[in-house]
Design a protein around this motif. Structure first.
Motif, PDB file in Angstrom:
ATOM      1  N   ARG A  68       0.821  -1.214   0.000  1.00 32.98           N
ATOM      2  CA  ARG A  68       0.000   0.000   0.000  1.00 32.98           C
ATOM      3  C   ARG A  68       0.854   1.262   0.000  1.00 32.98           C
ATOM      4  O   ARG A  68       0.439   2.299  -0.514  1.00 32.98           O
ATOM      5  CB  ARG A  68      -0.959  -0.015   1.188  1.00 32.98           C
ATOM      6  N   MET A 101      -3.317  -2.791  -9.663  1.00 33.32           N
ATOM      7  CA  MET A 101      -3.527  -3.532  -8.418  1.00 33.32           C
ATOM      8  C   MET A 101      -4.432  -4.746  -8.634  1.00 33.32           C
ATOM      9  O   MET A 101      -5.433  -4.671  -9.333  1.00 33.32           O
ATOM     10  CB  MET A 101      -4.151  -2.631  -7.359  1.00 33.32           C
ATOM     11  N   PHE A 103      -6.331  -7.692  -6.199  1.00 34.30           N
ATOM     12  CA  PHE A 103      -6.629  -8.007  -4.808  1.00 34.30           C
ATOM     13  C   PHE A 103      -7.095  -9.453  -4.655  1.00 34.30           C
ATOM     14  O   PHE A 103      -7.589 -10.055  -5.597  1.00 34.30           O
ATOM     15  CB  PHE A 103      -7.749  -7.109  -4.287  1.00 34.30           C
ATOM     16  N   SER A 105      -9.700 -10.237  -3.075  1.00 42.53           N
ATOM     17  CA  SER A 105     -11.164 -10.219  -3.233  1.00 42.53           C
ATOM     18  C   SER A 105     -11.577  -9.842  -4.653  1.00 42.53           C
ATOM     19  O   SER A 105     -12.738  -9.564  -4.891  1.00 42.53           O
ATOM     20  CB  SER A 105     -11.770  -9.226  -2.255  1.00 42.53           C
ATOM     21  N   TYR A 106     -10.642  -9.795  -5.594  1.00 38.98           N
ATOM     22  CA  TYR A 106     -10.847  -9.426  -7.000  1.00 38.98           C
ATOM     23  C   TYR A 106     -11.185  -7.946  -7.156  1.00 38.98           C
ATOM     24  O   TYR A 106     -10.628  -7.271  -7.995  1.00 38.98           O
ATOM     25  CB  TYR A 106     -11.938 -10.268  -7.678  1.00 38.98           C
ATOM     26  N   ALA A 107     -12.132  -7.466  -6.324  1.00 42.35           N
ATOM     27  CA  ALA A 107     -12.534  -6.054  -6.394  1.00 42.35           C
ATOM     28  C   ALA A 107     -12.930  -5.636  -7.798  1.00 42.35           C
ATOM     29  O   ALA A 107     -12.551  -4.573  -8.273  1.00 42.35           O
ATOM     30  CB  ALA A 107     -11.423  -5.141  -5.839  1.00 42.35           C
ATOM     31  N   LEU A 108     -13.700  -6.466  -8.478  1.00 45.74           N
ATOM     32  CA  LEU A 108     -14.219  -6.093  -9.796  1.00 45.74           C
ATOM     33  C   LEU A 108     -15.503  -5.292  -9.610  1.00 45.74           C
ATOM     34  O   LEU A 108     -16.245  -5.529  -8.660  1.00 45.74           O
ATOM     35  CB  LEU A 108     -14.489  -7.345 -10.633  1.00 45.74           C
ATOM     36  N   PHE A 109     -15.755  -4.358 -10.528  1.00 48.60           N
ATOM     37  CA  PHE A 109     -16.948  -3.524 -10.404  1.00 48.60           C
ATOM     38  C   PHE A 109     -18.177  -4.355 -10.773  1.00 48.60           C
ATOM     39  O   PHE A 109     -18.322  -4.767 -11.923  1.00 48.60           O
ATOM     40  CB  PHE A 109     -16.830  -2.300 -11.309  1.00 48.60           C
ATOM     41  N   ARG A 161     -12.615 -14.521 -12.637  1.00 46.31           N
ATOM     42  CA  ARG A 161     -12.623 -13.183 -12.050  1.00 46.31           C
ATOM     43  C   ARG A 161     -11.205 -12.652 -11.890  1.00 46.31           C
ATOM     44  O   ARG A 161     -10.926 -11.499 -12.162  1.00 46.31           O
ATOM     45  CB  ARG A 161     -13.295 -13.205 -10.681  1.00 46.31           C
ATOM     46  N   ARG A 168      -7.609  -5.991 -16.172  1.00 50.58           N
ATOM     47  CA  ARG A 168      -7.926  -4.612 -15.843  1.00 50.58           C
ATOM     48  C   ARG A 168      -6.691  -3.877 -15.323  1.00 50.58           C
ATOM     49  O   ARG A 168      -6.461  -2.714 -15.640  1.00 50.58           O
ATOM     50  CB  ARG A 168      -9.034  -4.586 -14.778  1.00 50.58           C
ATOM     51  N   ALA A 169      -5.892  -4.601 -14.512  1.00 50.70           N
ATOM     52  CA  ALA A 169      -4.735  -3.961 -13.894  1.00 50.70           C
ATOM     53  C   ALA A 169      -3.622  -3.650 -14.895  1.00 50.70           C
ATOM     54  O   ALA A 169      -2.899  -2.675 -14.735  1.00 50.70           O
ATOM     55  CB  ALA A 169      -4.190  -4.849 -12.773  1.00 50.70           C
TER      56      ALA A 169
END
Ligand SMILES: Nc1ncnc2c1ncn2[C@@H]1O[C@H](COP(=O)(O)OP(=O)(O)O)[C@@H](O)[C@H]1O
Ligand SMILES: [Mg+2]
Lengths: 394, 300
Positions: A68, A101, A103, A105-109, A161, A168-169
């Protein structure tokens, strides 16, 4: 191999400096959270351009915090400095840093399709429509998910995912790719498969990447170098081979899988264990010099007398004929692992020892066995207060 | 009812989703009827039958069925309808914005007194409209606190309890708890890493709010906004206590019914109030519901 040639933390022992990627430097960084938690003690860290650096360590040791800091989601305490190539990014916000980035948790929209997710960064950066579509298509193809372009996120499996998240990253060609335990949420088989894919992807892109994991195997498979962390400090930096074969502290040895531990003594350049005496020159990795402190070792002076901790994996001790045996033990449990059987043996040390035998070897629980050390595979630490504390701290 | 569907943010309400069972797992028709019977009976006794009676009452008036049109043709009623609609929509919008920000903040931040603050913010849930009206009078009425302070400071009594501002504050006051609780429930489920991912892709704050936070909060905003709007449309106690100078529709209905004994008009206005509220909610659901539907089902 012995410890003299070992990497000092922070020194550059990497063989191949790849071109293309951005070199990242963290200098004199510490991190104290507002609630007073000292998540990171002072450290320096350099990630070479194009290198894949793995941060390895138990939960809560500060891996995510380092990530981070590099991302710009947290800032180091005053005095710390972070540079991307020539660019001082210490106080730059994440929006400007150009980092990718990924994650756990994938953090996809969830309100966007696969293609829209991958296109999002390009859209924000106002990349023109035609080029955007082209780039998205190329990314999806590279991640083998082009047939999923119009799917919604909730229609995807975990592995799919994470592929979308990777696409995306990297779609914006970031200066560094940051991955925080990206495979932890997946099942074992998929984890290995995706690990291989990520590995070849990173090599193909030649991008600087920092990969956080608590899984030793994943770290070994992916890292050009591995940073082993312990309680907010760097315990060791080295290539996977160095970390595996030449751990600088009992903590590192234990964390990377040398889970057998015996007590011994060091006398006149030899390791003594009951009746057994092995010359230190034969030992695979011996750290018997000055106190081991923060990975700082001086193993030249081997004259030290005293107690020693011996660490080894299942290959450090082998069953042998009675007349060849150095020590005796009793089989407590046998687990059949296919290509080998793993024995749990008591009577050798305070706690049980594990060792491997051929799966066809005839043996039963309760049998007495004779064993011989494989000195090449032993790691010996002269016992000093620091080393002890490190081992207990886990 | 439309309200409940809205509440779930679902586009196609179906029996199985509503009751949380899949069709294949459903009981036999006989069992199904037996299970449904009490519900049907209650709905019939306390909702459908009175509704039909009220609807029928209209026909007994001097104008017959045409009475239904008075709400549009009579200037006074129409004005009241417009005022009520504007007031309710205004209260809903302000409550959503206010509570959206506050709810998000409460979820994302831990500080001393946080739970006390949440308790205070959600306290009005337990007050009836009359009490809220009374509180507004204490605050901004002729003998109110605001008036007292302003009198001391600038020599003029500021009184706004009896005009639109007072009513607005009263309605807002009892809308806040529901909206805050709904927003907090949605915000808890919102993965902070979604925002971080968007920011890493270069999205400025306003885009993160628009593209990530709002879609995530949408189900909660729609459901609580719908309840907030419907409650405001029908709220009576507050307006009654404040004896406000603006005629909200429920007050008009009350007046027609009790003072003027104009039962047919009261009935027509009642039905109209219900239908118009329902139409508004359906329209909102149609416009943003699809989006919310995606959001509720998405996510890791
Ligand atoms: N925002 C925060 N506030 C306070 N303490 C934190 C915060 N984030 C992390 N920590 C603490 O910092 C330490 C390191 O955390 P982290 O970097 O997440 O570890 P890891 O990723 O290795 O599991 C932990 O003790 C954690 O509790
Ligand atoms: Mg972590």
């Amino acid at each position: 191999m012995n410890a003299t040639a070992m990497a000092q933390p922070g020194s550059q022992t990497v063989q191949t400096e790849k071109t293309g990627g951005t070199r990242i430097e963290l200098a004199r960084c510490t991190k104290t959270f507002p609630d007073g938690t000292r998540a990171l003690l002072p450290f320096d860290l350099t990630i070479n351009g194009g290198e894949t650096l793995v941060l390895l360590g138990p939960s809560g040791c500060g891996k995510t915090t380092i990530l981070r800091l590099i991302a710009g989601l947290e800032f180091p305490d005053a005095g710390g400095k972070i540079t991307f190539g020539e660019d001082d990014v210490t106080r730059q916000s994440i929006e400007k840093r150009r980092v990718g980035m990924v994650f756990q948790s994938y953090a996809l929209f969830p309100n966007m399709t696969v293609a829209e997710n991958v296109a999002y960064g390009l859209k924000v950066q106002k990349v023109e429509r035609r080029e955007r579509d082209e780039r998205v298509r190329a990314m999806l193809e590279m991640m083998h998910i082009d047939m999923l372009a119009d799917r919604r996120i909730d229609q995807l499996s975990g592995g799919q995912r994470q592929r979308v998240a990777l696409a995306r990253a990297i779609a914006l060609r970031p200066r560094v790719l940051l991955l925080d335990e990206p495979l932890t949420a997946l099942d074992a088989k998929l984890r290995v498969k995706l690990r291989t894919e990520i590995n070849s992807l990173l090599r193909k892109l030649g991008i600087t990447a920092i990969y956080v994991t608590h899984d030793q195997e994943e770290a070994m498979a992916l890292g050009d170098r591995i940073v082993v962390m312990q309680k907010g400090a760097i315990a060791q930096i080295g290539t996977p081979r160095e970390i595996y074969r030449a751990p600088l502290s009992p903590f590192v040895a234990d964390f990377v899988g040398a889970s057998n531990r015996l007590d011994g003594r060091i006398e006149q350049n030899s390791l003594v264990l009951g009746d057994v005496k092995i010359s230190l020159d034969q030992i695979g990795h011996a750290m018997t010099g000055d106190p081991i402190k923060n990975g700082d070792s001086n193993s030249n002076s081997r004259s030290g007398q005293g107690l020693a901790d011996i660490y080894f994996r299942a290959d450090g001790l082998a069953i042998c004929a009675p007349d060849q045996g150095q020590i005796r033990g009793r089989v407590e449990a046998i687990s059949y692992l296919g290509e080998k059987s793993r024995l749990t043996v008591s009577g050798i040390g305070e706690s049980v020892i594990t060792l491997d035998v051929d799966p066809d070897f005839q043996i039963a629980i309760g049998d007495d066995i004779h064993c011989r050390f494989n000195p090449e595979r032993l790691t010996v630490f002269g016992r000093y207060p620091d080393a002890r504390n490190a081992a207990q701290a886990m | 009812m439309a309200l409940q569907n809205l509440g779930e943010g679902r586009s196609r309400p179906s029996f199985s989703r509503y009751f949380g069972v899949s069709r294949s797992a459903m009981a036999s028709p006989a069992t199904f009827m037996a299970l449904m019977a009490p519900g049907v009976a209650i709905v019939a006794a306390f909702f459908l039958i009175p509704l039909v009676l009220v609807a029928m009452e209209v026909a007994n008036g001097p104008d017959g069925w045409a009475t239904y049109l008075v709400i549009l043709t009579n200037a006074r009623y129409f004005e009241s309808l417009v005022q009520t609609l504007l007031m309710s929509a205004g209260v809903t919008v302000v409550a959503l914005i206010l509570c959206g920000i506050v709810g998000m903040f409460l979820v994302r931040n831990r500080f001393a007194g946080r739970s006390v603050l949440i308790g205070l913010l959600t306290l009005p849930l337990s007050f009836p409209g009359t009490v809220v009206g009374f509180m507004v009078i204490m605050l901004a009425g002729r003998q109110g606190a605001v008036g007292g302070i302003s009198n001391a400071l600038i020599g003029e009594k500021i009184v706004f309890a009896y005009d639109i501002a007072g009513l607005f504050i009263g309605y807002l006051y009892f809308s806040i708890p529901r909206v805050i609780l709904a927003v907090m429930a949605s915000a808890e489920k919102l993965d902070p890493q979604l925002e971080e991912a968007a920011r890493s892709l270069g999205a400025p704050r306003w885009r993160v709010v628009r593209d990530v936070i709002l879609p995530g909060l949408m189900p909660g905003l729609i459901s609580s906004g719908a309840i907030c709007f419907a409650t405001a449309m029908g709220a009576f106690g507050t307006a009654f206590t404040l004896a406000t100078d603006i005629d909200v529709l429920p007050m008009v209905i009350y007046t027609e019914f009790t003072r003027n004994a104009n039962i047919a008009v009261a009935a027509a206005l009642s039905i109209a109030l219900g239908v118009i509220t329902w139409l508004c909610l359906s329209a909102v659901r149609f416009l943003v519901g699809e989006k919310a539907d995606v959001t509720t089902r998405g996510g890791a």
